[in-house]
Design a protein around this motif. Structure first.
Motif, PDB file in Angstrom:
ATOM      1  N   PHE A 191     -14.876 -18.294  24.753  1.00  0.00           N
ATOM      2  CA  PHE A 191     -13.475 -18.646  25.688  1.00  0.00           C
ATOM      3  C   PHE A 191     -12.440 -17.659  26.078  1.00  0.00           C
ATOM      4  CE2 PHE A 191     -14.622 -22.803  24.208  1.00  0.00           C
ATOM      5  CZ  PHE A 191     -15.481 -23.141  25.432  1.00  0.00           C
ATOM      6  N   ALA A 192     -11.946 -16.989  26.541  1.00  0.00           N
ATOM      7  CA  ALA A 192     -10.951 -15.622  27.118  1.00  0.00           C
ATOM      8  C   ALA A 192      -9.411 -16.522  27.025  1.00  0.00           C
ATOM      9  CB  ALA A 192     -10.657 -15.356  28.333  1.00  0.00           C
ATOM     10  N   PRO A 193      -8.897 -16.835  26.383  1.00  0.00           N
ATOM     11  CA  PRO A 193      -7.448 -18.153  26.292  1.00  0.00           C
ATOM     12  C   PRO A 193      -6.687 -16.877  27.325  1.00  0.00           C
ATOM     13  CG  PRO A 193      -7.834 -18.083  24.647  1.00  0.00           C
ATOM     14  CD  PRO A 193      -9.327 -16.922  24.912  1.00  0.00           C
ATOM     15  N   LEU A 194      -7.011 -15.437  27.162  1.00  0.00           N
ATOM     16  CA  LEU A 194      -5.824 -14.745  28.017  1.00  0.00           C
ATOM     17  C   LEU A 194      -6.452 -14.533  29.684  1.00  0.00           C
ATOM     18  CD1 LEU A 194      -5.195 -12.315  25.424  1.00  0.00           C
ATOM     19  CD2 LEU A 194      -4.091 -13.915  25.890  1.00  0.00           C
ATOM     20  N   ALA A 195      -6.967 -14.310  29.927  1.00  0.00           N
ATOM     21  CA  ALA A 195      -7.847 -14.502  31.292  1.00  0.00           C
ATOM     22  C   ALA A 195      -6.643 -15.132  32.146  1.00  0.00           C
ATOM     23  CB  ALA A 195      -8.938 -15.522  31.649  1.00  0.00           C
ATOM     24  N   ASN A 196      -6.517 -14.511  33.242  1.00  0.00           N
ATOM     25  CA  ASN A 196      -5.957 -14.453  35.176  1.00  0.00           C
ATOM     26  C   ASN A 196      -4.188 -14.494  33.922  1.00  0.00           C
ATOM     27  OD1 ASN A 196      -8.202 -14.379  36.280  1.00  0.00           O
ATOM     28  ND2 ASN A 196      -7.993 -16.853  36.167  1.00  0.00           N
ATOM     29  N   LEU A 205     -18.848  -9.705  14.814  1.00  0.00           N
ATOM     30  CA  LEU A 205     -17.130 -10.034  14.892  1.00  0.00           C
ATOM     31  C   LEU A 205     -16.753  -8.773  15.078  1.00  0.00           C
ATOM     32  CD1 LEU A 205     -16.647 -11.862  10.922  1.00  0.00           C
ATOM     33  CD2 LEU A 205     -17.198 -12.949  13.742  1.00  0.00           C
ATOM     34  N   SER A 206     -16.420  -8.079  14.145  1.00  0.00           N
ATOM     35  CA  SER A 206     -15.597  -6.509  15.527  1.00  0.00           C
ATOM     36  C   SER A 206     -15.827  -6.591  16.647  1.00  0.00           C
ATOM     37  CB  SER A 206     -15.994  -5.372  14.364  1.00  0.00           C
ATOM     38  OG  SER A 206     -15.439  -5.458  13.110  1.00  0.00           O
ATOM     39  N   ASN A 207     -16.609  -7.044  17.139  1.00  0.00           N
ATOM     40  CA  ASN A 207     -17.216  -6.368  18.438  1.00  0.00           C
ATOM     41  C   ASN A 207     -16.053  -7.678  19.234  1.00  0.00           C
ATOM     42  OD1 ASN A 207     -18.361  -4.998  20.504  1.00  0.00           O
ATOM     43  ND2 ASN A 207     -18.916  -6.916  21.440  1.00  0.00           N
ATOM     44  N   PHE A 208     -16.142  -8.863  18.936  1.00  0.00           N
ATOM     45  CA  PHE A 208     -15.532  -9.832  19.818  1.00  0.00           C
ATOM     46  C   PHE A 208     -14.319 -10.360  19.154  1.00  0.00           C
ATOM     47  CE2 PHE A 208     -20.212 -10.540  20.630  1.00  0.00           C
ATOM     48  CZ  PHE A 208     -20.277 -10.548  22.065  1.00  0.00           C
ATOM     49  N   PHE A 209     -13.793  -9.382  17.924  1.00  0.00           N
ATOM     50  CA  PHE A 209     -12.156 -10.793  16.959  1.00  0.00           C
ATOM     51  C   PHE A 209     -11.835  -9.496  16.798  1.00  0.00           C
ATOM     52  CE2 PHE A 209     -15.601 -14.341  17.808  1.00  0.00           C
ATOM     53  CZ  PHE A 209     -14.766 -15.200  18.914  1.00  0.00           C
ATOM     54  N   ASP A 217     -13.839  -6.236  24.143  1.00  0.00           N
ATOM     55  CA  ASP A 217     -14.733  -7.189  23.976  1.00  0.00           C
ATOM     56  C   ASP A 217     -14.095  -8.116  23.707  1.00  0.00           C
ATOM     57  OD1 ASP A 217     -17.009  -7.003  26.110  1.00  0.00           O
ATOM     58  OD2 ASP A 217     -17.379  -6.095  24.584  1.00  0.00           O
ATOM     59  N   ASP A 218     -12.988  -8.175  23.061  1.00  0.00           N
ATOM     60  CA  ASP A 218     -12.328  -9.280  22.138  1.00  0.00           C
ATOM     61  C   ASP A 218     -10.704 -10.370  23.209  1.00  0.00           C
ATOM     62  OD1 ASP A 218     -10.182 -10.981  20.713  1.00  0.00           O
ATOM     63  OD2 ASP A 218     -10.208  -9.907  18.959  1.00  0.00           O
ATOM     64  N   LEU A 219     -11.519 -11.578  24.342  1.00  0.00           N
ATOM     65  CA  LEU A 219     -10.573 -11.957  24.613  1.00  0.00           C
ATOM     66  C   LEU A 219      -9.454 -13.316  24.269  1.00  0.00           C
ATOM     67  CD1 LEU A 219     -10.194 -10.852  27.610  1.00  0.00           C
ATOM     68  CD2 LEU A 219     -12.744 -10.405  26.528  1.00  0.00           C
ATOM     69  N   VAL A 220      -9.077 -12.624  22.472  1.00  0.00           N
ATOM     70  CA  VAL A 220      -8.720 -13.946  21.814  1.00  0.00           C
ATOM     71  C   VAL A 220      -7.363 -13.229  22.010  1.00  0.00           C
ATOM     72  CG1 VAL A 220      -8.240 -14.377  20.034  1.00  0.00           C
ATOM     73  CG2 VAL A 220     -10.340 -15.277  21.301  1.00  0.00           C
ATOM     74  N   GLN A 221      -7.708 -11.670  21.151  1.00  0.00           N
ATOM     75  CA  GLN A 221      -6.758 -10.492  20.433  1.00  0.00           C
ATOM     76  C   GLN A 221      -5.527 -12.020  19.322  1.00  0.00           C
ATOM     77  OE1 GLN A 221      -6.322  -7.894  21.148  1.00  0.00           O
ATOM     78  NE2 GLN A 221      -8.170  -7.740  22.726  1.00  0.00           N
ATOM     79  N   ASP A 222      -6.694 -12.307  18.473  1.00  0.00           N
ATOM     80  CA  ASP A 222      -5.876 -13.029  17.653  1.00  0.00           C
ATOM     81  C   ASP A 222      -5.433 -11.587  16.358  1.00  0.00           C
ATOM     82  OD1 ASP A 222      -5.039 -14.295  14.768  1.00  0.00           O
ATOM     83  OD2 ASP A 222      -5.670 -16.043  16.055  1.00  0.00           O
ATOM     84  N   LYS A 223      -4.274 -11.705  16.233  1.00  0.00           N
ATOM     85  CA  LYS A 223      -3.546 -10.402  15.417  1.00  0.00           C
ATOM     86  C   LYS A 223      -4.362 -10.805  14.350  1.00  0.00           C
ATOM     87  CE  LYS A 223      -1.888  -7.623  19.042  1.00  0.00           C
ATOM     88  NZ  LYS A 223      -3.290  -6.688  18.784  1.00  0.00           N
ATOM     89  N   LYS A 257     -13.604 -19.065  10.192  1.00  0.00           N
ATOM     90  CA  LYS A 257     -13.004 -20.836   9.642  1.00  0.00           C
ATOM     91  C   LYS A 257     -11.482 -21.129  10.915  1.00  0.00           C
ATOM     92  CE  LYS A 257     -13.716 -21.501   4.262  1.00  0.00           C
ATOM     93  NZ  LYS A 257     -14.060 -23.074   4.701  1.00  0.00           N
ATOM     94  N   LYS A 258     -10.810 -19.325  11.514  1.00  0.00           N
ATOM     95  CA  LYS A 258      -9.679 -19.374  12.356  1.00  0.00           C
ATOM     96  C   LYS A 258     -10.598 -19.073  13.092  1.00  0.00           C
ATOM     97  CE  LYS A 258      -5.324 -18.237  13.122  1.00  0.00           C
ATOM     98  NZ  LYS A 258      -4.150 -17.497  13.833  1.00  0.00           N
ATOM     99  N   ILE A 259     -11.156 -19.330  13.327  1.00  0.00           N
ATOM    100  CA  ILE A 259     -12.094 -18.835  14.987  1.00  0.00           C
ATOM    101  C   ILE A 259     -12.705 -20.435  15.567  1.00  0.00           C
ATOM    102  CG2 ILE A 259     -14.496 -17.870  15.855  1.00  0.00           C
ATOM    103  CD1 ILE A 259     -14.187 -14.778  14.199  1.00  0.00           C
ATOM    104  N   ALA A 260     -13.522 -21.160  14.305  1.00  0.00           N
ATOM    105  CA  ALA A 260     -13.323 -22.099  14.313  1.00  0.00           C
ATOM    106  C   ALA A 260     -12.669 -23.411  14.661  1.00  0.00           C
ATOM    107  CB  ALA A 260     -14.064 -22.623  13.179  1.00  0.00           C
TER     108      ALA A 260
END
Length: 510
Positions: free
Chosen positions: A281-286, A426-430, A435-441, A468-471
């Motif tokens: 999922f990409a919360p930052l899309a558009n 995890l590094s690749n997507f978060f 590829d990190d479409l979440v960008q949760d610091k 845990k937070k990702i879930a």
């Protein structure tokens, strides 16, 4: 790290019935007769510069041509010398490698420190465009200490450094690489590996010949089989027919239902792998103007999809529904996380509470996944009012849209280089990259700490927090882990491995 072929449209039962008339006597398998292993992929291999390849098809071919400084024996889990005969950590951010002497490239050039320095210092530059930054961004520079000794200076501590050097970062001949770059290596791959490429129609057909000058002491050994011919055959039913008639000796990624029907005709092996399927999922899309930006919407979507039914229908075997953004077999893949049982009524309630009682429409790109699986996900979401527009793309094109934040959902799979450590997913997507479409610091900080720590306890603690937070936030809809079915000539000795790299150099004939 992805790829999975589409199913053939024709009925396998009809195919087998039509083929049965030719099986009153055993098929004459040609591969053994002329010492040529004939293999097929459904998807086209990418150009054979390992640093630009995403799919396993091209990487499998490349690993027969190229060698790395080190090699991982998947049967023992041990990292062993390859082009480097020894290595040591000389500081927190330095490693030194003593190189093997007497190694020849396929073009006759001698292997020296110049090849290591030219290759690695080139592929770490942003201009080169290495496909996955995680594979090289831990390297600051590579120094030549003498003709057979190099030092790697690390830009940061990286727990996966030695794993990446174990065949994932191949060494190219420095003169040819400097002259032709990535395009030159793809057009004329030259390595030190156990096979040399003698003919190619890119994406269609590749002919390999055993490299008789492959160096003594190579962990890959001297191949028993002289030649390999690999073809792209998109239609799976054509692959089945050729396998049964003896024109092919090796195919893979056979769907479970079709594998069971082939078992009486050929040798079928099933093996678990590190690969997992996921909907990102990409919360930052558009610019965040998407229902996906709402965590309750994401949670509702996971509740709406009958993942167990999808596993039963399309994966089978050892595949299981996942709750984590990683493979449970990987180090650091915390399993004590929030779970989302199939509950479409709860999903409808959550959507209504979030302001989407009338539903909404989203686009979901899927790449390297069979269309029927994507359609099953879309059908379940439609039942709770979410109209999913499916957009099938080649993986590279799909990733381009994903990274451009042009779409809210992306359905694909990831193999973590076949390595049992979450540092490669995890590094690749978060971890804050493209590829990190979440960008949760907060997640990024935990992942980075885990990636750079030397103590396992510290790594586990931080990866646990991240997973845990990702879930909790439902940043991903984890789907299932994969297994792979191989179809083999009964005369072929082949051992599958969980990293999905076919090691034909270890194969032989009965």
């Amino acid at each position: 790290m992805p790829l999975f072929p589409r199913k053939g449209a024709a009925s396998i039962a009809a195919l087998l019935a039509a083929a049965a008339i030719s099986f009153t006597a055993p098929a004459a398998f040609a591969g053994k007769a002329d010492d040529t292993l004939n293999a097929a992929f459904a998807a086209e291999p990418e150009p054979l510069d390992s640093y630009k390849i995403a799919g396993r098809q091209g990487l499998i071919l490349a690993r027969h041509v190229y060698d790395g400084l080190l090699y991982k024996d998947l049967d023992t889990g041990e990292i062993v010398p390859a082009l480097a005969e020894s290595w040591e950590r000389t500081g927190p951010l330095t490693m030194e490698f003593t190189l093997r002497k007497g190694v020849k490239f396929h073009n006759g050039a001698d292997f020296t420190a110049d090849d290591v320095v030219e290759t690695l210092n080139t592929v770490i530059t942003p201009e080169y465009g290495t496909r996955y930054a995680i594979s090289v961004d831990w390297i600051e520079s590579v120094e030549k200490l003498d003709d057979y000794k190099v030092r790697i200076n690390m830009s940061k501590p990286f727990a996966g450094a030695v794993e990446m050097l174990a065949d994932a970062l191949p060494i190219y001949p420095h003169e040819a690489f400097a002259a032709g770059g990535s395009e030159g290596m793809a057009k004329n791959p030259i390595g030190t590996g156990p096979y040399k490429l003698v003919e190619q129609e890119p994406g269609i057909r590749y002919v390999f010949e055993r490299f008789e000058d492959h160096y003594e002491g190579s962990p890959k050994g001297k191949p028993a089989i002289k030649n390999i011919v690999v073809r792209t055959i998109p239609e799976m039913n054509t692959q089945y027919a050729e396998l049964m008639s003896g024109k092919l000796d090796w195919i893979w990624r056979i769907p479970p239902d079709q594998a069971s029907r082939l078992e009486s005709r050929v040798n079928v092996l099933s093996a678990p792998i590190m690969r997992i399927a996921y909907v990102g999922f990409a919360p930052l899309a558009n610019g965040g103007d998407t229902p996906i930006a709402n965590a309750d919407v994401r949670r509702a979507m996971i509740h709406a999809v009958n993942r167990q039914a999808i596993v039963d229908a399309f994966a089978g075997g050892a595949s299981k529904v996942l709750n984590t953004p990683c493979n449970p077999a990987q180090f650091g893949c915390e399993q004590d996380v929030a779970t989302y049982a199939y509950d479409p009524e709860l999903a409808k309630t959550m959507l209504a509470d979030a302001g989407y009682g009338d539903g909404f429409q989203i686009e979901m790109i899927f790449a390297a996944m069979p269309r029927p699986v994507a359609e099953a996900v879309a059908a379940d979401l439609a039942k709770v009012g979410i109209d999913v527009v499916l957009n099938e793309q080649q993986y590279a094109a799909g990733v381009g849209k994903w990274r451009a934040k042009e779409l809210p959902a992306f359905f694909s799979n990831w193999g973590s280089y076949g390595i049992g450590d979450v540092v490669f997913i995890l590094s690749n997507f978060f971890g804050g990259g493209a590829d990190d479409l979440v960008q949760d610091k907060e997640v990024q900080e935990w992942v980075t700490t885990g990636d750079t720590a030397t103590e396992d306890s510290v790594r586990l603690e931080n990866y646990s927090k991240a997973v845990k937070k990702i879930a909790d936030e439902a940043y991903w809809m984890p789907m299932y882990n994969f297994n792979v079915n191989y179809g083999l000539n009964p005369d072929l000795v082949f051992t599958p491995h969980p990293d999905e790299f076919a090691r034909w150099w270890l194969s032989s004939w009965q």
